[in-house]
Design a protein around this motif. Structure first.
Motif, PDB file in Angstrom:
ATOM      1  N   ASP A  10       7.750   0.059  -3.933  1.00  0.00           N
ATOM      2  CA  ASP A  10       9.034  -0.628  -3.751  1.00  0.00           C
ATOM      3  C   ASP A  10       8.819  -1.948  -3.027  1.00  0.00           C
ATOM      4  N   GLU A  11       8.028  -1.905  -1.966  1.00  0.00           N
ATOM      5  CA  GLU A  11       7.686  -3.135  -1.230  1.00  0.00           C
ATOM      6  C   GLU A  11       6.431  -2.907  -0.413  1.00  0.00           C
ATOM      7  N   ILE A  12       5.741  -3.998  -0.099  1.00  0.00           N
ATOM      8  CA  ILE A  12       4.553  -3.940   0.753  1.00  0.00           C
ATOM      9  C   ILE A  12       4.767  -4.865   1.940  1.00  0.00           C
ATOM     10  N   GLY A  13       4.647  -4.298   3.155  1.00  0.00           N
ATOM     11  CA  GLY A  13       4.787  -5.080   4.374  1.00  0.00           C
ATOM     12  C   GLY A  13       3.430  -5.407   4.971  1.00  0.00           C
ATOM     13  N   ASP A  14       3.434  -5.906   6.205  1.00  0.00           N
ATOM     14  CA  ASP A  14       2.179  -6.268   6.876  1.00  0.00           C
ATOM     15  C   ASP A  14       1.326  -5.046   7.178  1.00  0.00           C
ATOM     16  N   ASP A  15       1.975  -3.930   7.499  1.00  0.00           N
ATOM     17  CA  ASP A  15       1.216  -2.741   7.887  1.00  0.00           C
ATOM     18  C   ASP A  15       1.674  -1.476   7.176  1.00  0.00           C
ATOM     19  N   HIS A  16       2.521  -1.631   6.166  1.00  0.00           N
ATOM     20  CA  HIS A  16       3.063  -0.446   5.499  1.00  0.00           C
ATOM     21  C   HIS A  16       3.429  -0.736   4.051  1.00  0.00           C
ATOM     22  N   VAL A  17       3.661   0.334   3.315  1.00  0.00           N
ATOM     23  CA  VAL A  17       4.148   0.231   1.942  1.00  0.00           C
ATOM     24  C   VAL A  17       5.306   1.220   1.797  1.00  0.00           C
ATOM     25  N   VAL A  18       6.266   0.856   0.978  1.00  0.00           N
ATOM     26  CA  VAL A  18       7.363   1.772   0.669  1.00  0.00           C
ATOM     27  C   VAL A  18       7.146   2.280  -0.759  1.00  0.00           C
ATOM     28  N   ILE A  19       6.967   3.587  -0.887  1.00  0.00           N
ATOM     29  CA  ILE A  19       6.763   4.209  -2.192  1.00  0.00           C
ATOM     30  C   ILE A  19       8.042   4.915  -2.616  1.00  0.00           C
ATOM     31  N   ASP A  20       8.552   4.526  -3.784  1.00  0.00           N
ATOM     32  CA  ASP A  20       9.761   5.147  -4.327  1.00  0.00           C
ATOM     33  C   ASP A  20       9.350   6.368  -5.158  1.00  0.00           C
ATOM     34  N   VAL A  21       9.776   7.540  -4.682  1.00  0.00           N
ATOM     35  CA  VAL A  21       9.506   8.785  -5.400  1.00  0.00           C
ATOM     36  C   VAL A  21      10.844   9.383  -5.830  1.00  0.00           C
ATOM     37  N   HIS A  22      11.170   9.193  -7.102  1.00  0.00           N
ATOM     38  CA  HIS A  22      12.434   9.709  -7.652  1.00  0.00           C
ATOM     39  C   HIS A  22      13.648   9.254  -6.839  1.00  0.00           C
ATOM     40  N   GLY A  23      13.637   7.975  -6.473  1.00  0.00           N
ATOM     41  CA  GLY A  23      14.792   7.411  -5.786  1.00  0.00           C
ATOM     42  C   GLY A  23      14.757   7.490  -4.275  1.00  0.00           C
ATOM     43  N   VAL A  24      13.761   8.169  -3.717  1.00  0.00           N
ATOM     44  CA  VAL A  24      13.616   8.251  -2.263  1.00  0.00           C
ATOM     45  C   VAL A  24      12.465   7.352  -1.837  1.00  0.00           C
ATOM     46  N   GLY A  25      12.731   6.439  -0.912  1.00  0.00           N
ATOM     47  CA  GLY A  25      11.697   5.515  -0.454  1.00  0.00           C
ATOM     48  C   GLY A  25      10.967   6.045   0.774  1.00  0.00           C
ATOM     49  N   TYR A  26       9.670   6.277   0.649  1.00  0.00           N
ATOM     50  CA  TYR A  26       8.860   6.765   1.760  1.00  0.00           C
ATOM     51  C   TYR A  26       8.062   5.605   2.355  1.00  0.00           C
ATOM     52  N   VAL A  27       8.148   5.424   3.664  1.00  0.00           N
ATOM     53  CA  VAL A  27       7.382   4.391   4.348  1.00  0.00           C
ATOM     54  C   VAL A  27       6.058   4.994   4.798  1.00  0.00           C
ATOM     55  N   ALA A  28       4.959   4.428   4.321  1.00  0.00           N
ATOM     56  CA  ALA A  28       3.623   4.906   4.702  1.00  0.00           C
ATOM     57  C   ALA A  28       2.846   3.759   5.344  1.00  0.00           C
ATOM     58  N   TYR A  29       2.359   3.994   6.549  1.00  0.00           N
ATOM     59  CA  TYR A  29       1.559   2.988   7.249  1.00  0.00           C
ATOM     60  C   TYR A  29       0.118   3.094   6.760  1.00  0.00           C
ATOM     61  N   CYS A  30      -0.487   1.945   6.467  1.00  0.00           N
ATOM     62  CA  CYS A  30      -1.807   1.934   5.819  1.00  0.00           C
ATOM     63  C   CYS A  30      -2.731   0.919   6.479  1.00  0.00           C
ATOM     64  N   SER A  31      -4.023   1.069   6.224  1.00  0.00           N
ATOM     65  CA  SER A  31      -4.994   0.072   6.666  1.00  0.00           C
ATOM     66  C   SER A  31      -4.833  -1.177   5.807  1.00  0.00           C
ATOM     67  N   ALA A  32      -5.309  -2.302   6.322  1.00  0.00           N
ATOM     68  CA  ALA A  32      -5.235  -3.557   5.568  1.00  0.00           C
ATOM     69  C   ALA A  32      -6.004  -3.442   4.259  1.00  0.00           C
ATOM     70  N   ARG A  33      -7.106  -2.697   4.280  1.00  0.00           N
ATOM     71  CA  ARG A  33      -7.920  -2.521   3.077  1.00  0.00           C
ATOM     72  C   ARG A  33      -7.125  -1.769   2.001  1.00  0.00           C
ATOM     73  N   THR A  34      -6.424  -0.716   2.413  1.00  0.00           N
ATOM     74  CA  THR A  34      -5.612   0.054   1.469  1.00  0.00           C
ATOM     75  C   THR A  34      -4.484  -0.801   0.902  1.00  0.00           C
ATOM     76  N   LEU A  35      -3.793  -1.521   1.771  1.00  0.00           N
ATOM     77  CA  LEU A  35      -2.683  -2.374   1.309  1.00  0.00           C
ATOM     78  C   LEU A  35      -3.173  -3.428   0.317  1.00  0.00           C
ATOM     79  N   GLY A  36      -4.390  -3.943   0.566  1.00  0.00           N
ATOM     80  CA  GLY A  36      -4.954  -4.963  -0.309  1.00  0.00           C
ATOM     81  C   GLY A  36      -5.324  -4.448  -1.687  1.00  0.00           C
ATOM     82  N   LYS A  37      -5.568  -3.134  -1.781  1.00  0.00           N
ATOM     83  CA  LYS A  37      -5.971  -2.555  -3.063  1.00  0.00           C
ATOM     84  C   LYS A  37      -4.793  -1.986  -3.847  1.00  0.00           C
ATOM     85  N   LEU A  38      -3.637  -1.890  -3.199  1.00  0.00           N
ATOM     86  CA  LEU A  38      -2.461  -1.419  -3.926  1.00  0.00           C
ATOM     87  C   LEU A  38      -1.977  -2.520  -4.866  1.00  0.00           C
TER      88      LEU A  38
END
Length: 205
Positions: A10-38
């Motif tokens: 749904d969106e990618i922030g500085d330290d997190h990503v929002v994953i939409d799963v069937h209409g529900v947005g989950y905020v997951a905090y990730c490493s910079a490396r993970t965010l860069g590969k999404l």
């Protein structure tokens, strides 16, 4: 407990990503490396999740692989390492690179992570050196040699050859890989000069 999320970014922030799963947005905090590969917003994504439940909050941490999640857990077993520092370490080192750095007792590489000072880097290397091989992933093949090198248990010509390659500007991990390959390719019993030549040949390929 949430162990895995599969949905749409749904969106990618500085330290997190929002994953939409069937209409529900989950905020997951990730490493910079993970965010860069999404991917980008609207693309599919799968994250392995570590769920933290506190009295006042529920927080999800996301990883591209189960191995990365294991390292996140493992790092936090070290005194002075919390979730933020563990993510910082995984932002600068892949699981394989981290396993190698610990085996080689390469505190400098680990302390490149924001928030990791020399004392914390020493604790990470000291407390995890016996656990690192089991979590080396694709770096498992050479981890035994690197542990011996880190502990000073290799013959002098081998240690000298690795040192020479690092003095030429290669990382300790690159130098260890090259000399390990040199030993396999006919360098057993060779002096440091021959090992350096064979190692440089490996690095030039």
């Amino acid at each position: 407990m949430i162990g895995k999320l599969k949905g749409t970014i749904d969106e990618i922030g500085d330290d997190h990503v929002v994953i939409d799963v069937h209409g529900v947005g989950y905020v997951a905090y990730c490493s910079a490396r993970t965010l860069g590969k999404l991917g980008s917003a609207g693309e599919a994504a799968v994250l392995f999740i570590e769920t933290y439940v506190r009295e006042d909050q529920l927080r999800l941490f996301g990883f591209l692989s189960a191995l990365e999640r294991e390292w996140f857990r493992l790092l936090q077993s070290v005194q002075g390492v919390g979730a933020k520092v563990a993510l910082a370490v995984l932002s600068v080192l892949t699981p394989g690179e981290l396993a190698n750095a610990i085996a080689l007792q390469d505190k400098t590489s680990i302390s490149r992570a924001p928030g990791v000072g020399p004392k914390v880097a020493v604790r990470i290397v000291t407390e995890l050196k016996n656990k690192a091989p089991a979590f080396a992933g694709d770096a498992a093949a050479g981890i035994g040699f690197k542990q011996e090198l880190g502990e000073g248990a290799v013959p002098a010509p081998v240690a000298d050859a690795v040192s020479a390659l690092t003095n030429l500007g290669y990382s300790r991990d690159q130098a260890a890989n090259a000399i390990s390959a040199a030993l396999r390719n006919g360098g057993e019993g060779a002096d440091s000069a021959k090992l350096i030549r064979l190692g440089l040949r490996e690095l030039s390929q």
